[in-house]
Design a protein around this motif. Structure first.
Motif, short mmCIF file in Angstrom:
data_model
loop_
_atom_site.label_atom_id
_atom_site.label_comp_id
_atom_site.label_asym_id
_atom_site.label_seq_id
_atom_site.Cartn_x
_atom_site.Cartn_y
_atom_site.Cartn_z
N VAL A 190 0.85 -1.20 0.00
CA VAL A 190 0.00 0.00 0.00
C VAL A 190 0.88 1.25 0.00
O VAL A 190 0.60 2.23 -0.71
CB VAL A 190 -0.98 -0.02 1.20
CG1 VAL A 190 -1.78 1.29 1.28
CG2 VAL A 190 -1.94 -1.21 1.09
N ALA A 191 1.98 1.18 0.74
CA ALA A 191 2.90 2.34 0.79
C ALA A 191 3.46 2.63 -0.61
O ALA A 191 3.77 3.77 -0.94
CB ALA A 191 4.03 2.08 1.78
N GLN A 192 3.56 1.58 -1.43
CA GLN A 192 4.09 1.79 -2.79
C GLN A 192 3.00 2.09 -3.81
O GLN A 192 3.23 2.06 -5.01
CB GLN A 192 4.88 0.56 -3.22
CG GLN A 192 6.09 0.36 -2.33
CD GLN A 192 7.17 -0.43 -3.04
OE1 GLN A 192 7.44 -0.25 -4.20
NE2 GLN A 192 7.80 -1.31 -2.29
N GLY A 193 1.78 2.30 -3.33
CA GLY A 193 0.72 2.75 -4.24
C GLY A 193 -0.28 1.69 -4.65
O GLY A 193 -1.15 1.96 -5.48
N VAL A 194 -0.18 0.47 -4.11
CA VAL A 194 -1.15 -0.56 -4.46
C VAL A 194 -2.49 -0.21 -3.82
O VAL A 194 -2.57 0.18 -2.66
CB VAL A 194 -0.65 -1.95 -3.99
CG1 VAL A 194 -1.75 -3.00 -4.10
CG2 VAL A 194 0.57 -2.36 -4.81
N LYS A 195 -3.57 -0.32 -4.62
CA LYS A 195 -4.90 0.09 -4.15
C LYS A 195 -5.78 -1.09 -3.77
O LYS A 195 -6.73 -0.94 -3.01
CB LYS A 195 -5.62 0.87 -5.27
CG LYS A 195 -4.88 2.08 -5.77
CD LYS A 195 -5.02 3.22 -4.79
CE LYS A 195 -4.49 4.52 -5.35
NZ LYS A 195 -3.10 4.78 -4.94
N GLU A 196 -5.50 -2.24 -4.37
CA GLU A 196 -6.36 -3.39 -4.13
C GLU A 196 -5.52 -4.61 -3.81
O GLU A 196 -4.56 -4.91 -4.52
CB GLU A 196 -7.22 -3.67 -5.36
CG GLU A 196 -8.07 -4.93 -5.21
CD GLU A 196 -8.92 -5.23 -6.44
OE1 GLU A 196 -9.67 -4.33 -6.88
OE2 GLU A 196 -8.84 -6.36 -6.94
N ILE A 197 -5.87 -5.30 -2.74
CA ILE A 197 -5.15 -6.51 -2.34
C ILE A 197 -6.13 -7.68 -2.31
O ILE A 197 -7.26 -7.55 -1.83
CB ILE A 197 -4.50 -6.31 -0.95
CG1 ILE A 197 -3.27 -5.40 -1.08
CG2 ILE A 197 -4.12 -7.65 -0.31
CD1 ILE A 197 -2.60 -5.06 0.23
N THR A 198 -5.70 -8.82 -2.85
CA THR A 198 -6.47 -10.06 -2.74
C THR A 198 -5.65 -11.05 -1.93
O THR A 198 -4.52 -11.38 -2.30
CB THR A 198 -6.78 -10.64 -4.14
OG1 THR A 198 -7.46 -9.66 -4.91
CG2 THR A 198 -7.67 -11.88 -4.03
N LEU A 199 -6.21 -11.49 -0.82
CA LEU A 199 -5.54 -12.50 0.01
C LEU A 199 -5.85 -13.86 -0.59
O LEU A 199 -7.02 -14.20 -0.82
CB LEU A 199 -6.04 -12.42 1.46
CG LEU A 199 -5.92 -11.04 2.13
CD1 LEU A 199 -6.48 -11.09 3.55
CD2 LEU A 199 -4.46 -10.58 2.15
N ILE A 200 -4.81 -14.65 -0.87
CA ILE A 200 -5.06 -15.91 -1.56
C ILE A 200 -4.53 -17.12 -0.79
O ILE A 200 -3.57 -17.04 -0.03
CB ILE A 200 -4.48 -15.92 -3.00
CG1 ILE A 200 -2.97 -15.69 -2.99
CG2 ILE A 200 -5.19 -14.91 -3.87
CD1 ILE A 200 -2.33 -15.98 -4.34
N GLY A 201 -5.20 -18.25 -1.03
CA GLY A 201 -4.84 -19.54 -0.46
C GLY A 201 -5.89 -20.54 -0.92
O GLY A 201 -6.92 -20.13 -1.47
N GLN A 202 -5.64 -21.82 -0.73
CA GLN A 202 -6.62 -22.82 -1.17
C GLN A 202 -7.88 -22.77 -0.34
O GLN A 202 -8.94 -23.19 -0.76
CB GLN A 202 -6.03 -24.23 -1.13
CG GLN A 202 -5.01 -24.49 -2.20
CD GLN A 202 -5.55 -24.26 -3.58
OE1 GLN A 202 -6.75 -24.23 -3.80
NE2 GLN A 202 -4.66 -24.07 -4.53
#
Ligand code: SAH
Ligand code: SF4
Ligand code: F3S
Length: 442
Positions: A190-202
């Motif tokens: 987020v500090a580098q400008g990412v606006k959307e995060i998807t947490l992934i796993g099975q």
């Protein structure tokens, strides 16, 4: 000296993220990525084994890279991912020109395996699957590009052993990643400008159940912590198992503003008899109840699913029950597949296989109805104002842009202003087609 790396990725988001990690690790050893395999010094094929077709696709591309090896004596072909884990040294017996066979737990060792393969001129195999595996600390490097959305792996493996599924054998035991590391990675992005995060796993909603690294935190606690990072605009997660969908997780959809109104909840079948034979550990009644309660917490939530047709023993009546679920839930989208026998998976030994023609016919019927419903749901958006995150400019004509709603629907819209990926804006929906909505910026 700079070397060139080409990565071909098959399969799920876990593999996509693993490919990014491998590219970064080799990047730290002076490798730059190329999109032309014929220019590469190292080719990594990150494979998927979920269905017979997926594994076949991987196998059929190895031969192409063999030709490159004949031209370039220092060339390295690495096979990673789920086919590599599953077939291990057997791959080398069939294709002795492969230099590295490496399973998903070993991706962090790729640079040293490449160096060793070059030095010794001998094939390297790394397919250990340890139940004590710890996902190492790792911080993404976004120096070259700052995409507006990123995946974060929060767990590895799966302990559910659905009887059709190869994943517990290719990804090993379920293990949660360190809570501190996940939060650190999210904060850094987020500090580098990412606006959307998807947490992934099975099976993300069982986060925290396996492995001390989770520091006794549950998935809802993890969601709330990541959502609290200042500057994050959208949070998503995938995939979830219906049996682990708790009331506490449902409540998150009412209480966390940045959590997108989309839930991917694989149902697999609408028949309790088949669900039991699949070892899914829920009844269809419990599933439908959870789907309805999710909608109470968040009425605009878009539900999507995975469905298998023609599981061994599936009768026309069982299939009718699956069709009924599609009618009842009204999914915004679904991934549906013909059942496929997989190595090690229990259902491969079930005697009552469904004929290929029957599977194809059922799949077609299901997909036709699902597409009608998805279109109806899109048409119901016409006239509404929806929040869209910009993904990029359309190829043509000018001033046309594309983005996604919180429910993960694609929206094409016109806007004279210069936009950048990650911008959030309101769009009024004017029309709908099968795969996207169209509108104008407000
Ligand atoms: N962990 C995820 C699923 C990963 S696999 C989950 O449990 O939701 C993605 C989808 O592939 C599954 O949901 C299932 O619908 C399908 N699938 C898995 N094994 C399959 C098989 N042997 N044949 C056909 N489809 C399969
Ligand atoms: Fe496979 Fe079932 Fe695990 Fe999903 S939950 S990865 S379908 S075993
Ligand atoms: Fe395929 Fe392995 Fe993902 S089998 S779906 S790449 S976990």
């Amino acid at each position: 000296m700079t070397q060139r790396l080409y990565i071909e990725t098959f399969g799920c988001q876990m593999n996509e993220r693993d490919s990014e990690i491998m590219a970064q690790l080799l990047g730290e050893h002076s490798y730059v990525q190329t999109n032309k395999p014929e220019l590469a010094d190292v080719v990594v094929v990150n494979t998927c084994s979920i269905r017979g077709k997926a594994a076949h696709k991987a196998y059929s591309c190895f031969g192409r890279y063999k030709k490159l090896k004949e031209k370039h004596h220092d060339f390295i072909l690495a096979v990673t991912g789920c086919v590599a884990q599953q077939d291990g040294t057997a791959l080398l017996e069939r294709m002795p020109y492969i230099d590295i066979v490496m399973g998903p737990q070993s991706i962090y060792t790729l640079p040293s395996l490449v160096a060793e393969a070059r030095r010794s001129k001998k094939p390297q195999v790394a397919t250990e699957l340890s139940a004590d595996f710890v996902i190492p600390p790792f911080l993404p490097n976004l120096a070259e590009s700052t995409p507006h959305k990123r995946f974060i792996t929060i767990m590895q493996g799966c302990d559910n052993f659905c009887t059709y599924c190869v994943v517990p054998y290719t990804r090993g035991r379920e293990i949660s990643r360190s809570f501190t590391d996940i939060l650190g990675e999210a904060t850094h992005l987020v500090a580098q400008g990412v606006k959307e995060i998807t947490l992934i796993g099975q099976n993300v909603n069982s986060y925290g159940k396996k492995g001390d690294a989770a520091q006794n935190k549950s998935f809802p606690e993890l969601l709330r912590a990541v959502a609290g990072i200042d500057g994050l605009q959208r949070l998503r997660f995938t995939s979830s198992h219906p049996k682990d969908l708790s009331e506490e997780l449902m409540r998150c959809f009412a209480e966390i503003p940045v959590l997108c109104p989309h839930f991917h909840l694989p149902v697999q079948s609408g028949s309790n008899r088949i669900l039991e034979r699949m070892n899914r550990k829920y009844t269809i009644e419990a599933y439908l109840d959870k789907a309805a309660r999710l909608r109470e917490y968040r009425p605009d939530i878009a539900l999507t699913t995975d469905i298998i047709v023609g599981f061994p023993g599936e009768t026309e009546e069982d299939f009718a029950a699956t069709m009924q679920v599609v009618e009842t839930v009204r999914y915004h989208g679904s991934y549906s597949f013909k059942y496929s026998d997989r190595p090690n998976a229990k259902a491969a030994d079930f005697p009552d296989k469904v004929a290929e023609a029957v599977k194809s016919e059922r799949l077609a019927r299901l997909q036709v109805r699902q597409e009608e419903i998805a279109l109806e749901l899109k048409q119901a958006e016409i006239g509404k104002s929806v929040e869209v995150m910009v993904e990029g400019a359309s190829k043509a004509p000018a001033n046309q842009w594309s983005g996604r709603t919180g429910g993960n629907q694609i929206v094409n819209f016109s806007c004279d202003r210069k936009l950048v990926p990650g911008d959030l804006l309101m769009v009024e929906i004017e029309s709908a087609c099968q795969n996207s909505l169209r509108g104008k910026m407000i």
